[in-house]
Design a protein around this motif. Structure first.
Motif, PDB file in Angstrom:
ATOM      1  N   ASP A   1      39.429  55.763  36.395  1.00 53.54           N
ATOM      2  CA  ASP A   1      40.597  55.376  35.606  1.00 53.54           C
ATOM      3  C   ASP A   1      40.305  55.599  34.132  1.00 53.54           C
ATOM      4  O   ASP A   1      39.144  55.623  33.696  1.00 53.54           O
ATOM      5  CB  ASP A   1      40.959  53.907  35.843  1.00 53.54           C
ATOM      6  CG  ASP A   1      41.390  53.641  37.282  1.00 53.54           C
ATOM      7  OD1 ASP A   1      42.056  54.543  37.841  1.00 53.54           O
ATOM      8  OD2 ASP A   1      41.062  52.569  37.823  1.00 53.54           O
ATOM      9  N   LEU A   2      41.367  55.744  33.365  1.00 55.93           N
ATOM     10  CA  LEU A   2      41.230  55.970  31.930  1.00 55.93           C
ATOM     11  C   LEU A   2      40.540  54.778  31.274  1.00 55.93           C
ATOM     12  O   LEU A   2      40.883  53.618  31.529  1.00 55.93           O
ATOM     13  CB  LEU A   2      42.618  56.188  31.313  1.00 55.93           C
ATOM     14  CG  LEU A   2      42.658  56.460  29.809  1.00 55.93           C
ATOM     15  CD1 LEU A   2      41.973  57.770  29.491  1.00 55.93           C
ATOM     16  CD2 LEU A   2      44.105  56.477  29.311  1.00 55.93           C
ATOM     17  N   GLY A   3      39.537  55.068  30.431  1.00 47.72           N
ATOM     18  CA  GLY A   3      38.848  54.021  29.687  1.00 47.72           C
ATOM     19  C   GLY A   3      37.602  53.481  30.358  1.00 47.72           C
ATOM     20  O   GLY A   3      36.855  52.730  29.723  1.00 47.72           O
ATOM     21  N   GLN A   4      37.349  53.820  31.629  1.00 45.14           N
ATOM     22  CA  GLN A   4      36.129  53.350  32.276  1.00 45.14           C
ATOM     23  C   GLN A   4      34.903  53.947  31.604  1.00 45.14           C
ATOM     24  O   GLN A   4      34.928  55.089  31.147  1.00 45.14           O
ATOM     25  CB  GLN A   4      36.135  53.733  33.759  1.00 45.14           C
ATOM     26  CG  GLN A   4      36.956  52.813  34.646  1.00 45.14           C
ATOM     27  CD  GLN A   4      36.786  53.144  36.108  1.00 45.14           C
ATOM     28  OE1 GLN A   4      37.156  54.233  36.553  1.00 45.14           O
ATOM     29  NE2 GLN A   4      36.233  52.218  36.874  1.00 45.14           N
ATOM     30  N   LYS A   5      33.826  53.158  31.563  1.00 42.86           N
ATOM     31  CA  LYS A   5      32.579  53.630  30.977  1.00 42.86           C
ATOM     32  C   LYS A   5      31.680  54.180  32.073  1.00 42.86           C
ATOM     33  O   LYS A   5      31.491  53.542  33.110  1.00 42.86           O
ATOM     34  CB  LYS A   5      31.870  52.507  30.228  1.00 42.86           C
ATOM     35  CG  LYS A   5      32.547  52.131  28.913  1.00 42.86           C
ATOM     36  CD  LYS A   5      31.687  51.189  28.112  1.00 42.86           C
ATOM     37  CE  LYS A   5      32.307  50.897  26.747  1.00 42.86           C
ATOM     38  NZ  LYS A   5      31.466  49.997  25.932  1.00 42.86           N
TER      39      LYS A   5
ATOM     40  N   GLU B   1      33.280  57.119  27.681  1.00 40.44           N
ATOM     41  CA  GLU B   1      34.509  56.658  28.315  1.00 40.44           C
ATOM     42  C   GLU B   1      35.227  57.815  28.986  1.00 40.44           C
ATOM     43  O   GLU B   1      35.118  58.974  28.557  1.00 40.44           O
ATOM     44  CB  GLU B   1      35.442  56.008  27.295  1.00 40.44           C
ATOM     45  CG  GLU B   1      34.964  54.654  26.794  1.00 40.44           C
ATOM     46  CD  GLU B   1      36.018  53.972  25.944  1.00 40.44           C
ATOM     47  OE1 GLU B   1      37.084  54.584  25.707  1.00 40.44           O
ATOM     48  OE2 GLU B   1      35.787  52.825  25.524  1.00 40.44           O
ATOM     49  N   VAL B   2      35.946  57.491  30.048  1.00 43.27           N
ATOM     50  CA  VAL B   2      36.805  58.478  30.692  1.00 43.27           C
ATOM     51  C   VAL B   2      38.014  58.713  29.782  1.00 43.27           C
ATOM     52  O   VAL B   2      38.739  57.783  29.443  1.00 43.27           O
ATOM     53  CB  VAL B   2      37.268  57.990  32.071  1.00 43.27           C
ATOM     54  CG1 VAL B   2      38.168  59.032  32.736  1.00 43.27           C
ATOM     55  CG2 VAL B   2      36.069  57.681  32.959  1.00 43.27           C
TER      56      VAL B   2
ATOM     57  N   VAL C   1      29.635  59.643  40.247  1.00 41.81           N
ATOM     58  CA  VAL C   1      29.522  59.227  38.847  1.00 41.81           C
ATOM     59  C   VAL C   1      29.066  57.776  38.830  1.00 41.81           C
ATOM     60  O   VAL C   1      29.571  56.956  39.606  1.00 41.81           O
ATOM     61  CB  VAL C   1      30.873  59.377  38.109  1.00 41.81           C
ATOM     62  CG1 VAL C   1      30.789  58.765  36.721  1.00 41.81           C
ATOM     63  CG2 VAL C   1      31.258  60.841  38.005  1.00 41.81           C
ATOM     64  N   MET C   2      28.085  57.452  37.979  1.00 38.77           N
ATOM     65  CA  MET C   2      27.618  56.082  37.832  1.00 38.77           C
ATOM     66  C   MET C   2      28.500  55.380  36.812  1.00 38.77           C
ATOM     67  O   MET C   2      28.583  55.793  35.653  1.00 38.77           O
ATOM     68  CB  MET C   2      26.161  56.052  37.385  1.00 38.77           C
ATOM     69  CG  MET C   2      25.179  56.663  38.369  1.00 38.77           C
ATOM     70  SD  MET C   2      25.073  55.764  39.926  1.00 38.77           S
ATOM     71  CE  MET C   2      24.345  54.225  39.384  1.00 38.77           C
ATOM     72  N   VAL C   3      29.171  54.311  37.230  1.00 31.70           N
ATOM     73  CA  VAL C   3      30.101  53.561  36.384  1.00 31.70           C
ATOM     74  C   VAL C   3      29.408  52.317  35.868  1.00 31.70           C
ATOM     75  O   VAL C   3      28.766  51.580  36.632  1.00 31.70           O
ATOM     76  CB  VAL C   3      31.378  53.191  37.167  1.00 31.70           C
ATOM     77  CG1 VAL C   3      32.308  52.352  36.305  1.00 31.70           C
ATOM     78  CG2 VAL C   3      32.091  54.441  37.645  1.00 31.70           C
TER      79      VAL C   3
ATOM     80  N   VAL D   1      35.689  63.896  31.986  1.00 31.33           N
ATOM     81  CA  VAL D   1      34.397  63.266  31.720  1.00 31.33           C
ATOM     82  C   VAL D   1      33.415  64.365  31.339  1.00 31.33           C
ATOM     83  O   VAL D   1      33.620  65.535  31.690  1.00 31.33           O
ATOM     84  CB  VAL D   1      33.860  62.492  32.947  1.00 31.33           C
ATOM     85  CG1 VAL D   1      34.807  61.373  33.340  1.00 31.33           C
ATOM     86  CG2 VAL D   1      33.624  63.427  34.117  1.00 31.33           C
ATOM     87  N   PRO D   2      32.345  64.030  30.628  1.00 28.99           N
ATOM     88  CA  PRO D   2      31.319  65.044  30.361  1.00 28.99           C
ATOM     89  C   PRO D   2      30.733  65.578  31.662  1.00 28.99           C
ATOM     90  O   PRO D   2      30.485  64.823  32.607  1.00 28.99           O
ATOM     91  CB  PRO D   2      30.274  64.279  29.536  1.00 28.99           C
ATOM     92  CG  PRO D   2      31.033  63.155  28.908  1.00 28.99           C
ATOM     93  CD  PRO D   2      32.080  62.765  29.911  1.00 28.99           C
TER      94      PRO D   2
END
Length: 534
Positions: free
Chosen positions: A390-394, A113-114, A359-361, A345-346
């Motif tokens: 956004d915060l919480g996106q995978k 997660e972001v 980034v792949m979402v 993010v990592p």
């Protein structure tokens, strides 16, 4: 031919026509990947939603001409097929990649997660120890004279404050000292002025107040003067030797203090924004194993090394027991001030294409889409995200390169996520010419109907459709049933116009010709079959 034979021929033709039409519709349904829509148009209430699924329909379109949109269902004006609905829940999936759960598990895809937090900034650099140039004392000759004796005979000898450095014989000082002692022994009015004048001449000759007091207290001429070290440190420069003469103002000793030292650390240009004067540092050196020295950045030199692209950060450190000497190496860790919270993010999740960061979402249900992001600083395996997420996106942490390699990702995202070409730049690039082979099914003044083979350049299956006649009109020798080679282009209104057409040889023989002829003459419906029987 008698009536019985005529009836038999008509029945056979009708049967072949029905078989040919059935094969034609089956091929159309298989080639287009869709089931035939009902012939009757739905009402206006049905136009906004699919009654079977309840899903909202945005618009209808022809898959072969995706640029044209229609507000109601019906038959495509471009070819013999029904319009296909585009649903609201599928409108945003053009750029996504779908993967089955089994394949996703086999690829070892991991997501994260972001998050939001503060990057633990840590900048390390290597530097070398140097003298503290602000802790320097220079001993100069204050008058002409001779060096009678040296107490410090070699450069880099350590000295302490007040330690004798050299014994000097200064003839000019002998004369002013004798004048002073003579004036002091005189009695009578006005002698005080003579004494003060003689004292002033000793000062002008270069004697210090301490040396003048020594002459006053002893009452004797002191032709030899011993100079002492003004500070503790090391003799960096030794410019005199025993027996040599010296002139007034000549440098004799240069002493560098060792209570504090400088470490000139080479900071990479990319990390220069995180290092400022006053930033606290920790230094370690192989000369003092297990010892951590604390200090701060005193200055950032306004110069970039052209070869290494680094800036020099001048760090001031205490020198316990004066064990650090110039030339030693040291590793410096800078601790910048705490930064504000930011999205992170990592680092392994960010794909660097050279021109942008992607980034792949993970969108759920096995769907993934590429997203352009703007990155900031990196620290401890985390990358700052300034824009795009956004915060919480995978997001995908591992396996994103297996989903799509960097090269194909660059092409896919440019095609699917990039700006849609406008009519203007299509004209600039020029329309594409496509080539195919087919059979003439019908000819009229505006359109030629062709049963063409698959067209790879358009990703079309074999089908029967109408094409606009060439600008110069249909060729005179073109007849129904001819097999032709033709070229066509897509026009501005989305239709397809033939640019050239020429015979390709004899047409198909046998049953296919009979079925096509029956279709052409209208014997391709059950009603037509009934008429034939009659």
């Amino acid at each position: 031919m008698n009536a019985r034979k005529l009836t038999t021929v008509l029945l056979v033709a009708a049967a072949l026509s029905a078989a040919g039409y059935g094969l034609y519709k089956f091929g159309m349904n298989r080639g287009m990947g869709m089931s035939p829509a009902p012939q009757s148009a739905p009402s206006a209430q049905e136009a906004g939603a699919d009654q079977a699924t309840g899903r909202k329909v945005l618009y209808w379109h022809d898959p072969m001409v995706p640029g044209q949109k229609f507000d109601k269902p019906g038959k495509s004006p471009f070819m013999d097929m029904q319009l296909v609905p585009v649903y609201a829940d599928e409108a945003g999936d053009e750029g996504s990649v779908s993967i089955s759960p089994r394949v996703e598990q086999n690829l070892g895809i991991r997501t994260a997660e972001v998050t939001k937090g503060r990057l633990a900034s840590s900048v390390e650099a290597v530097g070398n120890v140097a003298y503290n140039e602000r802790d320097v004392a220079v001993v100069q000759a204050r008058s002409n004279g001779y060096v009678e004796q040296l107490f410090v005979r070699a450069p880099l000898d350590q000295v302490k404050k007040g330690q004798p450095l050299a014994a000097l014989y200064v003839p000019d000082w002998v004369a002013v000292q004798e004048e002073y002692l003579t004036a002091k022994q005189m009695k009578g009015p006005g002698t005080d002025g003579l004494v003060e004048g003689a004292r002033q001449r000793m000062r002008l000759a270069g004697m210090t107040d301490a040396q003048i007091r020594g002459v006053e207290s002893s009452g004797k001429v002191q032709p030899r003067v011993t100079i002492s070290a003004p500070i503790s440190g090391v003799v960096a420069e030794l410019a005199v030797r025993e027996g040599m003469t010296f002139a007034s103002g000549a440098p004799m000793f240069r002493i560098n203090g060792l209570s504090t030292i400088w470490v000139n650390a080479e900071v990479p240009e990319a990390a220069a924004a995180e290092v400022r004067p006053g930033t606290r540092v920790e230094a370690r050196t192989p000369a003092l194993p297990g010892t951590v020295l604390h200090g701060k950045v005193s200055a950032i030199l306004p110069e970039v090394e052209a070869t290494t692209r680094t800036l020099t950060a001048r760090v001031e450190l205490a020198n316990p027991q004066q064990r650090l000497v110039p030339g030693m190496f040291a590793t410096v860790s800078f601790t910048p001030a705490a930064s504000a919270e930011t999205l992170m993010v990592p680092t392994e999740a960010v794909i660097q294409t050279g021109t942008r960061s992607v980034v792949m979402v993970a969108q759920g249900q096995g769907k993934f889409s590429p997203v352009d992001v703007q990155t900031g600083r990196e620290s401890n395996g985390q990358t700052q995200i300034l824009k795009g997420l956004d915060l919480g996106q995978k997001i995908i942490v591992s396996g994103q390169f297996l989903i799509d390699s960097e090269a194909s990702l660059r092409g896919t995202t440019n095609r699917l996520s990039g700006p849609v070409p406008t009519e203007g730049n299509q004209q600039t690039a020029g329309p594409t010419t496509h080539r195919a082979q087919g059979k003439v099914e019908d000819i009229d003044k505006d359109e030629i109907t062709l049963s063409h083979d698959p067209i790879p350049s358009m990703q079309w299956p074999a089908m029967t459709m109408g094409f606009k006649v060439p600008v110069a009109g249909a060729p005179k020798n073109l007849a129904i049933g001819d097999t032709v080679n033709f070229e066509f282009q897509q026009t501005k209104d989305g239709s397809f116009q033939i640019t050239s057409i020429s015979p390709a040889g004899p047409s198909m023989q046998g049953m296919g010709d009979m079925g096509a002829a029956a279709i052409k003459h209208g014997a391709h419906t059950p009603a037509a079959m009934g008429d034939a029987k009659k």
